[in-house]
Scaffold this active site. Sequence first.
Site, PDB file in Angstrom:
ATOM      1  N   CYS A  42       0.852  -1.341  -0.151  1.00 29.84           N
ATOM      2  CA  CYS A  42       0.121  -0.013   0.001  1.00 29.84           C
ATOM      3  C   CYS A  42       0.988   1.277   0.089  1.00 29.84           C
ATOM      4  CB  CYS A  42      -0.979  -0.060   1.183  1.00 29.84           C
ATOM      5  SG  CYS A  42      -1.900   1.355   1.173  1.00 29.84           S
ATOM      6  N   ARG A  46       2.828   4.770   6.578  1.00 33.95           N
ATOM      7  CA  ARG A  46       3.276   4.121   7.557  1.00 33.95           C
ATOM      8  C   ARG A  46       3.849   2.821   7.278  1.00 33.95           C
ATOM      9  NH1 ARG A  46      -2.406   4.390  10.334  1.00 33.95           N
ATOM     10  NH2 ARG A  46      -3.111   3.918   8.123  1.00 33.95           N
ATOM     11  N   HIS A  98      -2.167  -4.275   5.024  1.00 40.18           N
ATOM     12  CA  HIS A  98      -1.817  -3.760   6.308  1.00 40.18           C
ATOM     13  C   HIS A  98      -3.034  -3.318   6.913  1.00 40.18           C
ATOM     14  CE1 HIS A  98      -2.375   0.799   5.767  1.00 40.18           C
ATOM     15  NE2 HIS A  98      -2.376   0.413   4.573  1.00 40.18           N
TER      16      HIS A  98
END
Length: 225
Positions: A42, A46, A98
Amino acid sequence: MRVLKHLLEKNENWAAGIKQQDPDFFKRLSNQQSPEYLWIGCADSRVPANQIVDLLPGELFVHRNVANVVVHTDFNCLSVLQFAVDVLKVKHIIVVGHYGCGGVKAALTNSGFGLLSNWLRHVQDVRDKHASVLNALPSDSDRADRLCELNVVEQVGHVCQNTIVQEAWARGQPLSVHGWVYDVADGLLRDFGLCITSEAERQPVQEAALAELIARPVRAGLTKG
Ligand code: ZN
């Protein structure tokens, strides 16, 4: 501010730090790259690919987009895949979703993000395909986490089904396709035992991984840390 001085300074310090440990590091890299892994993850800030698996420049070939989607006609992703498989001859392709993925959450709840909503339609296809599994869960948070997991299983299937991977397997090139989910809350990857190494394995392994995944509690990978 027209110049991002602080970032350029950080870059100088970073390069100096690496050169201090290994003076020829960048010189070696400038000649060629030979990564063993292709990471499809992605775009979320983060989830920085190299840092998560502690790999240096040159060790990981990376493609990222919103919600780590592999679309059969996405020439951006397919070009990366072709270069990685046919030229770099990576040995592993890892699809990494995630937990806490904003794209997956938006897809789950039909939240509108303009153009992005069209891209997330692909994740909604996964949602709709597994509606009974998702609807049986007690909360939106669980449904979002499970959809992150299901999306990885689905996208691993897409990697395996395209002509680039199919042709690599047909000519006997060693190539494994894996599916993982990263948790932004603890910095750890979850392995769901999804690893496909041939066309013969593709359907049975994907189906078995899906059945095992659905039978386990949300977020319970085979290895946790
Ligand atoms: Zn995300």
